[in-house]
Design a protein around this motif. Structure first.
Motif, PDB file in Angstrom:
ATOM      1  N   PRO A 129     101.264   7.570  49.051  1.00  0.00           N
ATOM      2  CA  PRO A 129     101.028   7.356  50.225  1.00  0.00           C
ATOM      3  C   PRO A 129      99.674   7.017  50.498  1.00  0.00           C
ATOM      4  O   PRO A 129      98.477   7.170  49.398  1.00  0.00           O
ATOM      5  CB  PRO A 129     101.248   8.594  50.899  1.00  0.00           C
ATOM      6  N   MET A 130      99.153   6.677  51.726  1.00  0.00           N
ATOM      7  CA  MET A 130      97.714   6.257  51.879  1.00  0.00           C
ATOM      8  C   MET A 130      97.242   7.439  53.178  1.00  0.00           C
ATOM      9  O   MET A 130      96.357   6.967  53.968  1.00  0.00           O
ATOM     10  CB  MET A 130      97.420   5.193  52.074  1.00  0.00           C
ATOM     11  N   ASP A 131      97.820   8.664  53.241  1.00  0.00           N
ATOM     12  CA  ASP A 131      97.470   9.452  54.207  1.00  0.00           C
ATOM     13  C   ASP A 131      96.146  10.116  53.836  1.00  0.00           C
ATOM     14  O   ASP A 131      95.786  10.047  52.610  1.00  0.00           O
ATOM     15  CB  ASP A 131      98.468  10.533  54.595  1.00  0.00           C
ATOM     16  N   PHE A 132      95.311  10.683  54.610  1.00  0.00           N
ATOM     17  CA  PHE A 132      93.906  11.048  54.372  1.00  0.00           C
ATOM     18  C   PHE A 132      93.879  12.438  53.353  1.00  0.00           C
ATOM     19  O   PHE A 132      93.000  12.616  52.723  1.00  0.00           O
ATOM     20  CB  PHE A 132      93.179  11.255  55.599  1.00  0.00           C
ATOM     21  N   GLY A 133      94.882  13.288  53.450  1.00  0.00           N
ATOM     22  CA  GLY A 133      94.912  14.406  52.561  1.00  0.00           C
ATOM     23  C   GLY A 133      94.881  13.870  51.204  1.00  0.00           C
ATOM     24  O   GLY A 133      94.256  14.329  50.216  1.00  0.00           O
ATOM     25  N   GLY A 180      86.885   5.095  54.742  1.00  0.00           N
ATOM     26  CA  GLY A 180      86.060   5.861  54.036  1.00  0.00           C
ATOM     27  C   GLY A 180      85.631   6.892  54.606  1.00  0.00           C
ATOM     28  O   GLY A 180      85.350   8.174  54.071  1.00  0.00           O
ATOM     29  N   GLY A 181      85.296   6.840  55.878  1.00  0.00           N
ATOM     30  CA  GLY A 181      84.776   8.086  56.659  1.00  0.00           C
ATOM     31  C   GLY A 181      85.941   9.239  56.886  1.00  0.00           C
ATOM     32  O   GLY A 181      85.571  10.003  57.106  1.00  0.00           O
ATOM     33  N   LYS A 182      87.111   8.489  57.319  1.00  0.00           N
ATOM     34  CA  LYS A 182      88.093   9.396  57.598  1.00  0.00           C
ATOM     35  C   LYS A 182      88.552  10.248  56.162  1.00  0.00           C
ATOM     36  O   LYS A 182      88.877  11.502  56.359  1.00  0.00           O
ATOM     37  CB  LYS A 182      89.312   8.856  57.962  1.00  0.00           C
ATOM     38  N   THR A 183      88.278   9.502  55.080  1.00  0.00           N
ATOM     39  CA  THR A 183      88.579  10.293  53.900  1.00  0.00           C
ATOM     40  C   THR A 183      87.563  11.263  53.600  1.00  0.00           C
ATOM     41  O   THR A 183      87.938  12.124  53.128  1.00  0.00           O
ATOM     42  CB  THR A 183      88.736   9.089  52.812  1.00  0.00           C
ATOM     43  N   ALA A 184      86.456  10.870  53.595  1.00  0.00           N
ATOM     44  CA  ALA A 184      85.198  11.892  53.714  1.00  0.00           C
ATOM     45  C   ALA A 184      85.626  13.016  54.519  1.00  0.00           C
ATOM     46  O   ALA A 184      85.264  14.182  54.079  1.00  0.00           O
ATOM     47  CB  ALA A 184      84.070  11.132  53.785  1.00  0.00           C
ATOM     48  N   MET A 185      86.148  12.791  55.959  1.00  0.00           N
ATOM     49  CA  MET A 185      86.140  13.934  56.574  1.00  0.00           C
ATOM     50  C   MET A 185      87.224  14.679  56.151  1.00  0.00           C
ATOM     51  O   MET A 185      87.115  16.055  56.172  1.00  0.00           O
ATOM     52  CB  MET A 185      86.549  13.639  58.198  1.00  0.00           C
ATOM     53  N   ALA A 186      88.496  14.411  55.536  1.00  0.00           N
ATOM     54  CA  ALA A 186      89.646  15.046  55.048  1.00  0.00           C
ATOM     55  C   ALA A 186      89.071  15.917  53.950  1.00  0.00           C
ATOM     56  O   ALA A 186      89.525  17.020  53.758  1.00  0.00           O
ATOM     57  CB  ALA A 186      90.717  13.877  54.718  1.00  0.00           C
ATOM     58  N   PRO A 188      96.577  18.935  55.486  1.00  0.00           N
ATOM     59  CA  PRO A 188      97.336  20.150  55.248  1.00  0.00           C
ATOM     60  C   PRO A 188      96.114  21.320  54.474  1.00  0.00           C
ATOM     61  O   PRO A 188      95.504  21.034  53.741  1.00  0.00           O
ATOM     62  CB  PRO A 188      98.311  20.052  54.065  1.00  0.00           C
ATOM     63  N   GLY A 189      95.946  22.415  55.081  1.00  0.00           N
ATOM     64  CA  GLY A 189      94.897  23.220  54.857  1.00  0.00           C
ATOM     65  C   GLY A 189      93.530  23.000  55.463  1.00  0.00           C
ATOM     66  O   GLY A 189      92.700  23.701  55.204  1.00  0.00           O
ATOM     67  N   ALA A 190      93.587  22.242  56.342  1.00  0.00           N
ATOM     68  CA  ALA A 190      92.015  21.722  56.931  1.00  0.00           C
ATOM     69  C   ALA A 190      91.579  22.899  57.657  1.00  0.00           C
ATOM     70  O   ALA A 190      92.305  23.506  58.309  1.00  0.00           O
ATOM     71  CB  ALA A 190      92.414  20.866  57.951  1.00  0.00           C
ATOM     72  N   GLN A 191      90.330  23.249  57.505  1.00  0.00           N
ATOM     73  CA  GLN A 191      89.631  24.159  58.324  1.00  0.00           C
ATOM     74  C   GLN A 191      88.248  23.565  58.560  1.00  0.00           C
ATOM     75  O   GLN A 191      87.851  22.536  58.216  1.00  0.00           O
ATOM     76  CB  GLN A 191      89.173  25.367  57.507  1.00  0.00           C
ATOM     77  N   PRO A 192      87.809  23.854  59.980  1.00  0.00           N
ATOM     78  CA  PRO A 192      86.461  23.283  60.452  1.00  0.00           C
ATOM     79  C   PRO A 192      85.569  23.313  59.340  1.00  0.00           C
ATOM     80  O   PRO A 192      85.058  24.315  58.680  1.00  0.00           O
ATOM     81  CB  PRO A 192      86.077  24.107  61.559  1.00  0.00           C
TER      82      PRO A 192
END
Length: 254
Positions: free
Chosen positions: A56-60, A86-92, A189-193
């Motif tokens: 897939p290409m989801d950001f996780g 790339g910014g969304k990937t960096a955030m993830a 999945p597992g994201a925290q601020p």
């Protein structure tokens, strides 16, 4: 997935991630400008440049690609900057592997859903007959009806390899299938601020990161600062490369 990388310079590692239909080489002006005081590692995201294709290409998943690639290079902790996709990937990556990220710069994108899409562009690219002897002029003419802006046609055609066996570097079928994931934002999945330093660098003439994005940014990046580049639109590093470079050098302490 291990991604293709382009590296230059010495010092602490700084990772650059490009946008949709781009590649590491599109960030060459930033790589060169930052490499005087950093080891710049520019990556081709999956289905882009010289990296492998696959779903897939989801950001996780794409963030995990970056982490796996860094681990394969023996790199543990980095400064990170990404534009658009790339910014969304960096955030993830910052949200799921904060121990790997010293600070993150996100260029002209936010952790929100976007309504625009590039399905017509992908369909027009797929419709080009890839025959031996195909010329760039022929390909551009084929795109012109759908892709009206000449700079965008040129950008897309950077992905076309001509010659005896013409082919696209980008995984168009994979991108087409994954477009809903790439336009959306779901906390991986597992994201925290991410509580480290974060810069949201936007083009003053861009509509990608308006005031409506503030709440989403603050929720996930409580220490974020926002900065605008005057006279720049979405491709801010192409519109105002010197100004973007100055902002990144200041933020990363280079």
């Amino acid at each position: 997935m291990i991604l293709n990388t382009t590296q230059m310079g010495d010092g602490e590692p700084l990772v650059l991630l490009h946008g949709l239909f781009g590649a590491a080489r599109n960030l060459g002006v930033l790589s060169r400008g930052l490499s005087g005081k950093a080891r710049v590692v520019a990556m081709d995201l999956r289905n882009h440049g010289e990296s492998p294709h696959g779903l897939p290409m989801d950001f996780g998943t794409m963030a995990a690609d970056v982490a796996e690639t860094l681990e394969s290079l023996g790199i543990g902790r980095v400064k990170l900057a990404g534009h658009s996709l790339g910014g969304k990937t960096a955030m993830a990556l910052a949200l799921t592997r904060p121990e790997m990220i010293e600070r993150v710069a996100v260029m002209d994108i936010a952790p929100i859903r976007y309504d625009h899409d590039y399905d017509d562009y992908v369909a027009a690219m797929l419709a080009i007959e890839l025959h031996p002897g195909l010329t760039r002029a022929e390909a551009e003419q084929a795109l012109a009806q759908t892709v009206k802006a000449a700079p965008m046609r040129a950008f897309l055609l950077n992905n076309l390899v001509l010659g005896a066996n013409p082919h696209w570097r980008v995984g168009l079928r994979e991108i087409q299938a994954a477009m809903p994931d790439m336009l959306d934002w779901v906390d991986p999945p597992g994201a925290q601020p991410f509580t480290g330093p974060a810069l949201f660098l936007t083009g003053a003439d861009s509509r990608y990161v308006g005031p409506e994005a503030d709440g989403a940014i603050r929720r996930l990046f409580p220490n974020a600062v926002r900065q605008e580049i005057a006279g720049a639109a979405h491709w801010l590093h192409a519109d105002k490369p010197a100004e973007v470079l100055d902002s990144l050098q200041e933020f990363f302490g280079l």
